[in-house]
Design a protein around this motif. Structure first.
Motif, PDB file in Angstrom:
ATOM      1  N   GLY A  45       0.640  -1.140   0.054  1.00  0.00           N
ATOM      2  CA  GLY A  45      -0.101  -0.038  -0.127  1.00  0.00           C
ATOM      3  C   GLY A  45       0.786   1.365  -0.134  1.00  0.00           C
ATOM      4  N   PRO A  46       0.028   2.454  -0.021  1.00  0.00           N
ATOM      5  CA  PRO A  46       0.771   3.811  -0.130  1.00  0.00           C
ATOM      6  C   PRO A  46       1.688   4.017   1.085  1.00  0.00           C
ATOM      7  CG  PRO A  46      -1.580   4.082  -0.075  1.00  0.00           C
ATOM      8  CD  PRO A  46      -1.455   2.541  -0.210  1.00  0.00           C
ATOM      9  N   TYR A  47       1.324   3.776   2.243  1.00  0.00           N
ATOM     10  CA  TYR A  47       2.075   3.766   3.306  1.00  0.00           C
ATOM     11  C   TYR A  47       2.917   2.526   3.811  1.00  0.00           C
ATOM     12  CZ  TYR A  47      -0.813   8.176   3.523  1.00  0.00           C
ATOM     13  OH  TYR A  47      -1.240   9.356   3.326  1.00  0.00           O
ATOM     14  N   GLY A  48       3.035   1.643   2.842  1.00  0.00           N
ATOM     15  CA  GLY A  48       3.735   0.483   3.391  1.00  0.00           C
ATOM     16  C   GLY A  48       5.163   0.872   3.425  1.00  0.00           C
ATOM     17  N   GLY A  49       5.938   0.346   4.236  1.00  0.00           N
ATOM     18  CA  GLY A  49       7.519   0.584   4.412  1.00  0.00           C
ATOM     19  C   GLY A  49       8.267   0.123   3.365  1.00  0.00           C
ATOM     20  N   ASP A  50       9.524   0.260   3.520  1.00  0.00           N
ATOM     21  CA  ASP A  50      10.592  -0.400   2.504  1.00  0.00           C
ATOM     22  C   ASP A  50      11.270  -1.385   3.334  1.00  0.00           C
ATOM     23  OD1 ASP A  50       9.649   1.123   0.617  1.00  0.00           O
ATOM     24  OD2 ASP A  50      11.198   2.545   0.693  1.00  0.00           O
ATOM     25  N   LEU A  51      11.880  -2.576   2.782  1.00  0.00           N
ATOM     26  CA  LEU A  51      12.831  -3.363   3.139  1.00  0.00           C
ATOM     27  C   LEU A  51      14.227  -3.098   2.782  1.00  0.00           C
ATOM     28  CD1 LEU A  51      11.029  -6.909   2.974  1.00  0.00           C
ATOM     29  CD2 LEU A  51      10.919  -5.216   4.856  1.00  0.00           C
ATOM     30  N   ARG A 450      -7.291  -4.593   4.999  1.00  0.00           N
ATOM     31  CA  ARG A 450      -6.970  -4.527   6.480  1.00  0.00           C
ATOM     32  C   ARG A 450      -5.448  -4.240   6.701  1.00  0.00           C
ATOM     33  NH1 ARG A 450      -8.736  -6.576  11.229  1.00  0.00           N
ATOM     34  NH2 ARG A 450     -10.551  -7.855  10.172  1.00  0.00           N
ATOM     35  N   GLN A 451      -4.562  -4.823   5.773  1.00  0.00           N
ATOM     36  CA  GLN A 451      -3.140  -4.354   5.794  1.00  0.00           C
ATOM     37  C   GLN A 451      -2.950  -3.152   5.553  1.00  0.00           C
ATOM     38  OE1 GLN A 451      -1.331  -6.999   6.934  1.00  0.00           O
ATOM     39  NE2 GLN A 451       0.362  -5.337   7.291  1.00  0.00           N
ATOM     40  N   LEU A 452      -3.752  -2.646   4.385  1.00  0.00           N
ATOM     41  CA  LEU A 452      -3.423  -1.227   4.009  1.00  0.00           C
ATOM     42  C   LEU A 452      -3.779  -0.418   5.213  1.00  0.00           C
ATOM     43  CD1 LEU A 452      -5.530  -1.328   0.623  1.00  0.00           C
ATOM     44  CD2 LEU A 452      -2.853  -0.989   0.883  1.00  0.00           C
ATOM     45  N   CYS A 453      -4.723  -0.559   5.947  1.00  0.00           N
ATOM     46  CA  CYS A 453      -5.341   0.210   7.116  1.00  0.00           C
ATOM     47  C   CYS A 453      -3.904   0.247   8.135  1.00  0.00           C
ATOM     48  CB  CYS A 453      -6.562  -0.198   7.800  1.00  0.00           C
ATOM     49  SG  CYS A 453      -7.906   0.142   6.642  1.00  0.00           S
ATOM     50  N   ASP A 454      -3.464  -1.299   8.491  1.00  0.00           N
ATOM     51  CA  ASP A 454      -2.635  -1.109   9.299  1.00  0.00           C
ATOM     52  C   ASP A 454      -1.397  -0.443   8.952  1.00  0.00           C
ATOM     53  OD1 ASP A 454      -4.125  -3.010  10.973  1.00  0.00           O
ATOM     54  OD2 ASP A 454      -3.347  -4.950  10.248  1.00  0.00           O
ATOM     55  N   ASN A 455      -0.877  -0.598   8.107  1.00  0.00           N
ATOM     56  CA  ASN A 455       0.434  -0.136   7.150  1.00  0.00           C
ATOM     57  C   ASN A 455       0.206   1.621   7.388  1.00  0.00           C
ATOM     58  OD1 ASN A 455       1.339  -2.606   6.991  1.00  0.00           O
ATOM     59  ND2 ASN A 455       1.333  -2.373   4.753  1.00  0.00           N
ATOM     60  N   ALA A 456      -1.038   1.965   7.383  1.00  0.00           N
ATOM     61  CA  ALA A 456      -1.112   3.605   7.458  1.00  0.00           C
ATOM     62  C   ALA A 456      -1.660   3.990   8.725  1.00  0.00           C
ATOM     63  CB  ALA A 456      -2.419   3.874   6.483  1.00  0.00           C
ATOM     64  N   PHE A 482      -7.444   7.135   2.207  1.00  0.00           N
ATOM     65  CA  PHE A 482      -6.033   7.290   2.846  1.00  0.00           C
ATOM     66  C   PHE A 482      -5.997   8.604   3.268  1.00  0.00           C
ATOM     67  CE2 PHE A 482      -5.501   3.349   0.305  1.00  0.00           C
ATOM     68  CZ  PHE A 482      -4.986   2.672   1.390  1.00  0.00           C
ATOM     69  N   ASP A 483      -6.681   9.480   2.517  1.00  0.00           N
ATOM     70  CA  ASP A 483      -6.677  11.074   2.954  1.00  0.00           C
ATOM     71  C   ASP A 483      -7.365  11.385   4.013  1.00  0.00           C
ATOM     72  OD1 ASP A 483      -5.238  11.372   0.389  1.00  0.00           O
ATOM     73  OD2 ASP A 483      -7.025  11.912  -0.732  1.00  0.00           O
ATOM     74  N   ASN A 484      -8.398  10.878   4.499  1.00  0.00           N
ATOM     75  CA  ASN A 484      -8.924  11.421   5.500  1.00  0.00           C
ATOM     76  C   ASN A 484      -9.454  10.286   6.594  1.00  0.00           C
ATOM     77  OD1 ASN A 484      -9.656  13.763   4.443  1.00  0.00           O
ATOM     78  ND2 ASN A 484     -11.089  12.780   3.086  1.00  0.00           N
ATOM     79  N   GLU A 485      -8.692   9.012   6.453  1.00  0.00           N
ATOM     80  CA  GLU A 485      -8.852   8.016   7.330  1.00  0.00           C
ATOM     81  C   GLU A 485     -10.341   7.533   7.686  1.00  0.00           C
ATOM     82  OE1 GLU A 485      -7.745   6.196  11.824  1.00  0.00           O
ATOM     83  OE2 GLU A 485      -6.943   8.279  10.979  1.00  0.00           O
ATOM     84  N   GLY A 486     -10.793   7.117   6.544  1.00  0.00           N
ATOM     85  CA  GLY A 486     -12.218   6.587   6.513  1.00  0.00           C
ATOM     86  C   GLY A 486     -12.466   5.774   5.285  1.00  0.00           C
ATOM     87  N   VAL A 487     -13.796   6.024   4.763  1.00  0.00           N
ATOM     88  CA  VAL A 487     -14.125   5.173   3.711  1.00  0.00           C
ATOM     89  C   VAL A 487     -14.632   6.122   2.567  1.00  0.00           C
ATOM     90  CG1 VAL A 487     -16.106   3.589   2.859  1.00  0.00           C
ATOM     91  CG2 VAL A 487     -14.986   3.398   5.144  1.00  0.00           C
ATOM     92  N   ARG A 488     -14.417   5.902   1.264  1.00  0.00           N
ATOM     93  CA  ARG A 488     -15.084   6.626   0.158  1.00  0.00           C
ATOM     94  C   ARG A 488     -15.112   5.693  -0.982  1.00  0.00           C
ATOM     95  NH1 ARG A 488      -9.009   9.380  -1.271  1.00  0.00           N
ATOM     96  NH2 ARG A 488      -8.091   7.708  -1.984  1.00  0.00           N
TER      97      ARG A 488
END
Length: 557
Positions: A45-51, A450-456, A482-488
């Motif tokens: 996802g967009p907020y996932g970290g790098d290895l 779920r993982q997209l949310c966890d990473n963000a 991802f902009d407003n922490e919700g659903v769209r």
């Protein structure tokens, strides 16, 4: 036959062979795959970290590209290596979604593990998973939106931007999406061979200094004395591409010649010089102002061309020379004696320019341009390498989107819609034995949002509950905001992905899961391996050691 009422032991396998089988073996395989999933899931996802991966030679790679991570992990567990294969297949077939396919496969196995422990036949599980896969693919095809032809460029930019959203370059997405779309549209639209997009990396400068060259650019080749006297800029030059060595070869090095007089020896030497002079004269007579060759162009030829205001470059790589031919409309000649005008290429402008610490040859304004070059700039070598991987994913997405114009919304919207559909359908039209399998598969699909949310850093439980409610209401494209922490509505928010990405990911994940579940015995010949300390059972951290290359792979029972 029995002896004294006892059946004798029959030894079939060679001594030292390790055979593991049964339910414990299947669970062990699943555990190893979950260890791989744990390693890679944080990059999604967009907020996932790098290895940061360091190989045995100390070379560092910083990436969040799934296929690259899986390739560099050097996994030794036989079952877990199947996940590497599906990541590579996703990368080759679609180009993006490599992390998603590994995370999804791991989650399917995690949900199915409970059924394995309860003793459900693996064949029932496999049939259920394949049925669920077919239902999911049909649903994707049903809900996919076909884009309009008139707005193709803008649609392709949206798709490329979504592919870049999880990459290092997402802050410069506007700059690079235009570059990627221009690059793919410059190719021959019949075959769209992405290998004709040359990518050159030059350390230094900023990302915004990267260039799109509608033609060919390559690094200055090895050159002899006399090169600096050659002109470095032409307008509308004729270009000749050769597979000929223009270097003085002394035949006395590889042939035996018997001579009785000095004049005879001189005749041999003169003949050698005459051969190369004839070749150079034939090339000069074509009127070409730029001479390129795969093979060396020596100091004699370099000076010869410099005296006649002709630019030459030898030892040009095969890929670069092929792209020059594609761009300029010429052809590669393997002789100098019969070069026709139709064999020559041309371009509006040839120039040798300094970029950073390197000199590059540019062929721009090419009439037959079915190729292009991306010159990437950046501060660190690892950073530019990751930019290249990111652009590769975006290029592949745009390429697939040109061929297949069906799109779906990203951000977990597609997976949640399929999950809701499978939950509804399982109760209505599926035999009772397979119902729980299909529902487990539907639950596994929720790992993506779920993982997209966890990473963000979002509240995953709260957002997933909202998503389930929205999809029950019929909001097909409700996904993570991802902009407003919700659903769209992610279709309206332009978070788009080709439907092919989702279809291929689901099919590959299910095939890998079925393959792993179908293995219930492993036979390993110890003599073919390096001697290792005996390993009994599955001690804590065994699967993790398999990732680091110190594990044995399949554990003994």
């Amino acid at each position: 036959m029995s002896f004294g009422g006892q059946t004798p032991t029959i030894i079939v396998l060679k001594e030292g062979t390790d055979a593991s089988q049964g339910k414990g073996q299947m669970i062990s395989n699943i555990q190893a795959c979950l260890a791989v999933q744990d390693t890679i899931r944080s990059t999604l996802g967009p907020y996932g970290g790098d290895l940061l991966l360091v190989d045995e030679n100390g070379r560092q790679t910083i990436t969040n590209d799934g296929a690259t991570v899986m390739k560099l992990l050097d996994i030794v567990h036989p079952a877990a290596r199947i996940l590497t294969d599906i990541a590579r297949s996703q990368d080759a077939e679609v180009g993006d979604g490599t992390t998603s396919v590994v995370v999804l496969a791991g989650e399917i196995l995690k949900e199915i593990k409970e059924h394995v422990e309860q003793g459900v036949s693996s064949q029932i599980i496999i049939k259920g998973l394949r049925r669920a896969s077919a239902m999911a693919v049909n649903k994707i095809k049903e809900i996919a939106v076909t884009t309009r032809e008139g707005n193709q460029r803008e649609t392709l930019r949206r798709l490329a931007a979504t592919a870049m959203s999880s990459k290092l370059i997402h802050r410069n997405a506007d700059f690079f999406t235009k570059m990627v779309v221009d690059a793919v549209l410059s190719l021959d639209q019949d075959d769209l061979n992405e290998k004709l997009i040359g990518i050159k990396k030059i350390t230094g400068g900023a990302l915004q200094d990267s260039l799109f060259v509608n033609g060919v650019a390559f690094k200055k080749t090895f050159s002899y004395a006399g090169f600096e006297q050659q002109p470095k800029s032409f307008k509308d030059p004729k270009i000749v591409c050769l597979n000929v060595e223009l270097e003085l070869k002394s035949e006395k090095d590889n042939a035996e010649v018997r001579v009785e007089q000095v004049s005879e020896y001189q005749a041999v030497v003169d003949a050698e010089w005459q051969i190369i002079y004839n070749k150079m004269e034939e090339v000069y007579k074509t009127g070409a102002k730029v001479v390129l060759s795969k093979l060396p162009i020596g100091d004699l030829a370099t000076q010869y061309f410099a005296d006649r205001d002709v630019f030459c470059a030898g030892r040009v790589s095969s890929d670069d020379l092929e792209r020059v031919v594609q761009a300029t409309g010429g052809s590669i000649s393997s002789t100098c004696s019969d070069i026709q005008p139709q064999h020559l290429g041309t371009c509006e402008r040839f120039e040798e320019r300094q970029i950073g610490g390197e000199r590059y040859n540019f062929f721009e304004g090419c009439p037959a341009a079915k190729t292009c070059t991306l010159v990437l700039r950046g501060g660190a070598e690892q950073f530019i390498a990751e930019v290249e991987r990111s652009l590769h994913d975006a290029i592949m997405i745009v390429k697939r989107a040109i061929k297949n114009r069906n799109i779906v919304a990203g951000g977990g919207a597609c997976e949640m819609e399929i999950s809701a559909h499978l939950h509804r359908s399982a109760d209505l039209s599926v035999p009772r034995k397979q119902q729980s399998i299909i529902k487990s598969f539907a639950k596994a699909l929720e790992i993506i949002p779920r993982q997209l949310c966890d990473n963000a850093g979002f509240d995953a439980t709260n957002i997933l509950t909202q998503l389930r409610v929205e999809h029950r209401k019929g909001n097909t494209w409700a996904g993570v905001d991802f902009d407003n922490e919700g659903v769209r509505d992610n279709m309206e928010a332009f978070v788009w992905e080709p439907s092919l990405v989702k279809i291929n990911a689901i099919q590959a994940a299910v095939e890998a899961s079925c393959l792993i579940l179908s293995v219930d015995e492993t036979i390993r010949n110890e003599e073919s391996e390096k001697p290792q300390a005996p390993q009994r059972g599955l001690p804590p951290g065994a699967a993790q050691r398999a990732l680091r290359g110190r594990g044995r792979g399949m554990p003994r029972r």
